[in-house]
Design an enzyme around this catalytic site. Structure first.
Site, PDB file in Angstrom:
ATOM      1  NE  ARG A  29      -7.688  48.127   2.046  1.00 50.25           N
ATOM      2  CZ  ARG A  29      -8.708  48.862   2.457  1.00 50.25           C
ATOM      3  NH1 ARG A  29      -8.543  50.143   2.742  1.00 50.25           N
ATOM      4  NH2 ARG A  29      -9.906  48.332   2.578  1.00 50.25           N
ATOM      5  CE  LYS A  65       4.872  68.992  15.738  1.00 48.46           C
ATOM      6  NZ  LYS A  65       4.165  69.413  16.969  1.00 48.46           N
ATOM      7  CE  LYS A  71      10.343  74.245  15.708  1.00 44.81           C
ATOM      8  NZ  LYS A  71       8.986  74.820  15.803  1.00 44.81           N
ATOM      9  CD  GLU A  79       9.176  77.727  18.760  1.00 45.39           C
ATOM     10  OE1 GLU A  79       8.683  77.133  19.725  1.00 45.39           O
ATOM     11  OE2 GLU A  79       9.942  77.181  17.932  1.00 45.39           O
ATOM     12  CG  ASP A  96       5.666  76.956  21.117  1.00 49.70           C
ATOM     13  OD1 ASP A  96       4.810  76.283  20.512  1.00 49.70           O
ATOM     14  OD2 ASP A  96       6.529  76.455  21.858  1.00 49.70           O
TER      15      ASP A  96
END
Length: 288
Positions: free
Chosen positions: A106, A141, A173, A203, A224
């Site tokens: 597994r 992410k 950002k 960004e 973005d």
């Protein structure tokens, strides 16, 4: 067919993660099902095979799982990370104690299925834009603790990696911009402290911010949530000055138009956080 000539994942990264996964699965008493049902000295041969079309990734982790369970297992690897696979294709063969094969099954399949699913998604997205110069890249992410595995899987599928963490790439950002007091202020502050080998990416949400970022000396620009038409304008404004990266909700339905705008990179977060696992299975023959 091999999509990439990838080096093996470093053992120092693979083994601790696989060991944690085995400890989670084996708990306090081990594999009590296999221990109670299968006689200790029963030997078996088995193979892991594809049940769906895709790209394989995660063989280093699968091998480590079986070896940690039983160093005496014979493991024959039939494919390489980055290989295209079809239903029925053998990925690896196993020979040894049946209990050991069942105990490692597994964890090995979890790594293989998850990473192969990511690799397959990266390959699918890359194929859609193969007629352009754009490259598919992943983001931060990722599943906590599995970033290196998931980014390796993206490379297995022909994609590229964005930064691995907050310490290996400088990306300003929108919230950094808000706190710093603007695009120029943020880039200037970053450049005053960044080493000469560190590129600055910023960004931007608008073309005016793009112009400001270019004027301030950003080497890369993250565009973005811009439409393909606006992205094409950004490419014209940039005139080859900075690396342009498109981002924001890009799917298989939209990536072609985004790539055709002329951007250099397309970051796709769902590759690592939502790609479905590729269906793989282990078939076993207990022998005599």
């Amino acid at each position: 067919m091999t999509a990439n000539n990838l080096p093996p994942m470093p053992r120092l990264i693979v083994e601790p993660a696989v060991r944690n996964a085995l400890e989670e699965d084996l708990g306090r008493a081990g594999d009590i099902t296999s221990d109670y049902v299968v006689p200790e000295n029963t030997r078996a041969q088995a193979r892991i095979a594809a049940r769906a079309t895709g790209v394989v990734s995660g063989l280093d982790a699968a091998r480590a799982a079986f070896r940690m369970v039983d160093p005496d297992l014979l493991i024959g690897i039939e494919k390489r990370d980055g290989d295209l696979i079809e239903p029925g294709d053998a990925i690896c063969h196993l020979d040894g104690k049946a209990r050991s094969i069942l105990t490692g099954e597994r964890v090995a399949l979890n790594f293989l299925g998850h990473m192969s699913g990511i690799a397959s998604a990266a390959k699918s997205m890359s194929d859609l834009i193969s007629h352009t110069k754009a490259k598919v890249t992943c983001t931060r992410k990722t599943t906590p603790g599995l970033r290196a595995f998931e980014k390796h899987a993206v490379r297995s599928g022909g994609g590229a990696n964005h930064r691995f963490g907050l310490d290996d790439g400088l990306l300003i950002k929108d919230n950094h911009i808000a706190v710093a007091g603007g695009v120029t202020a943020a880039i200037t502050a970053a450049r005053s402290q960044a080493g000469h080998m560190v590129k600055i990416e910023c960004e931007v949400d608008t073309l005016d911010q793009l112009r400001e970022a270019l004027e301030a000396g950003a080497e890369a620009i993250l565009l973005d949530n811009m439409s393909p038409d606006i992205l094409a304008e950004a490419v014209t404004i940039n005139a080859g000055g900075a690396t342009l990266e498109a981002s924001g909700g890009i799917t298989s339905d939209t990536i072609k138009a985004v790539a055709e705008s002329g951007v250099d990179l397309i970051s796709v977060g769902w590759l690592t956080h939502s790609a479905p696992s590729l269906d793989l299975g282990l078939d076993i023959d207990f022998g005599d």
